[in-house]
Design an enzyme around this catalytic site. Sequence first.
Site, PDB file in Angstrom:
ATOM      1  N   CYS A 106       0.831  -1.218   0.000  1.00 60.79           N
ATOM      2  CA  CYS A 106       0.000   0.000   0.000  1.00 60.79           C
ATOM      3  C   CYS A 106       0.858   1.258   0.000  1.00 60.79           C
ATOM      4  O   CYS A 106       0.618   2.202   0.754  1.00 60.79           O
ATOM      5  CB  CYS A 106      -0.989  -0.035   1.167  1.00 60.79           C
ATOM      6  N   GLY A 119       0.131   1.416  -4.909  1.00 60.55           N
ATOM      7  CA  GLY A 119      -0.939   0.623  -4.307  1.00 60.55           C
ATOM      8  C   GLY A 119      -2.122   1.496  -3.922  1.00 60.55           C
ATOM      9  O   GLY A 119      -3.291   1.150  -4.179  1.00 60.55           O
ATOM     10  N   ASN A 177       9.234  -2.073 -10.637  1.00 63.77           N
ATOM     11  CA  ASN A 177      10.377  -1.752 -11.486  1.00 63.77           C
ATOM     12  C   ASN A 177      11.268  -2.974 -11.622  1.00 63.77           C
ATOM     13  O   ASN A 177      11.388  -3.763 -10.680  1.00 63.77           O
ATOM     14  CB  ASN A 177      11.220  -0.659 -10.815  1.00 63.77           C
ATOM     15  N   LYS A 179      11.225  -0.463 -20.432  1.00 67.30           N
ATOM     16  CA  LYS A 179      11.184   0.241 -19.131  1.00 67.30           C
ATOM     17  C   LYS A 179      12.450  -0.092 -18.337  1.00 67.30           C
ATOM     18  O   LYS A 179      12.996   0.762 -17.636  1.00 67.30           O
ATOM     19  CB  LYS A 179       9.916  -0.178 -18.364  1.00 67.30           C
ATOM     20  N   ASN A 230      15.087   2.518 -16.546  1.00 65.70           N
ATOM     21  CA  ASN A 230      15.476   2.441 -15.137  1.00 65.70           C
ATOM     22  C   ASN A 230      16.979   2.196 -14.965  1.00 65.70           C
ATOM     23  O   ASN A 230      17.583   2.693 -14.018  1.00 65.70           O
ATOM     24  CB  ASN A 230      14.687   1.344 -14.408  1.00 65.70           C
ATOM     25  N   ASN A 268      17.814   5.647 -12.935  1.00 64.87           N
ATOM     26  CA  ASN A 268      17.848   5.408 -11.493  1.00 64.87           C
ATOM     27  C   ASN A 268      19.253   5.496 -10.900  1.00 64.87           C
ATOM     28  O   ASN A 268      19.488   6.297  -9.991  1.00 64.87           O
ATOM     29  CB  ASN A 268      17.156   4.078 -11.158  1.00 64.87           C
ATOM     30  N   SER A 279      12.974   6.587  -7.894  1.00 62.87           N
ATOM     31  CA  SER A 279      12.673   5.710  -6.755  1.00 62.87           C
ATOM     32  C   SER A 279      13.973   5.244  -6.093  1.00 62.87           C
ATOM     33  O   SER A 279      14.029   5.076  -4.873  1.00 62.87           O
ATOM     34  CB  SER A 279      11.847   4.510  -7.221  1.00 62.87           C
TER      35      SER A 279
END
Length: 297
Positions: free
Chosen positions: A8, A12, A98, A176, A180, A184, A244
């Site tokens: 969550c 989420g 990811n 993707k 990343n 990232n 992230s």
Amino acid sequence: MKITVLGCGALGQLWLTALERQGHEVQGWLRVAQPYCSANVVELDGSVSNKTYIANDPRFLNESNLLIVTLKAWQVAPALKNLESLIAPACPVLLLHNGLGTLEELRGLPQPILQGVTTHAATRDGNVIVHVASGITHIGPTSIEAARLSDLAEPLHQALPDVAWHNNVAAAAWQKLAVNCVINPLSVEYDCRNGALADHAAEIQRLCAEMALIMEREGFHSSKENLYSYVMQIVESTTDNLSSMLQDVRAQRRTEIDYINGYAIRRARAQGIALPENGRLYDLIKRKEQSYEHESL
Ligand code: KPL
């Protein structure tokens, strides 16, 4: 539909809110069991949705028609293996994280698995999740049984558009992954927001060349030029984002590096090629993680 959302965090909470608004029965599932979870979301139009949902109800999980997994990549396999006996064998499991590599870890899971790749952007601002950019969620099957589940795209699209079904979702997942692998770790190296990476074009080009090479070997054709222009598009469209990985490093959390550059490096090794720039960034992130793991001992 009856839907459980495992994890969550930002994504989420977006899905819980969007699905409930469409009339689906939803529950959250937290790693540390709680009877309720809340979703506090600022929508794209600025409206606020603040709701509490039931959580961690095993019966609800067992009756669910869909399980959406929004955990970090490294949390996925342990969490699903733990819950396996509570989930109906026919319940589709949609992975939204990811990186790649969890499918290998989940081999033998009886439930049909769908892979998802999303470009929706949501960030946490204190206790609030801000849906900063709309995007597309590409979903698709990872097995023959899962290929029959294309009807799921429609209710998901109604809840949080756009959702697109792809029979070959792995191509979107590798694209993707390439983004990343570039944004990232570089955002951690330069400790900057995504937009500032536009100043590091030469490094981005080297990484895109490596990613084009491994993608070609894995059967997903892409040129270094196309990857470069796609990555630069994402750098621009997420200019104010903290990636992230940078958020994880700043909060001294485990990153998804093993599923991002680490996955590309493992596949390259299996193909007999080297990805030196990916290797350098992998080592850099691992050293960062180790430095704070040691601090907390
Ligand atoms: O997916 C992302 C992330 O931060 O993990 C990008 C696309 C790089 C946006 O920040």
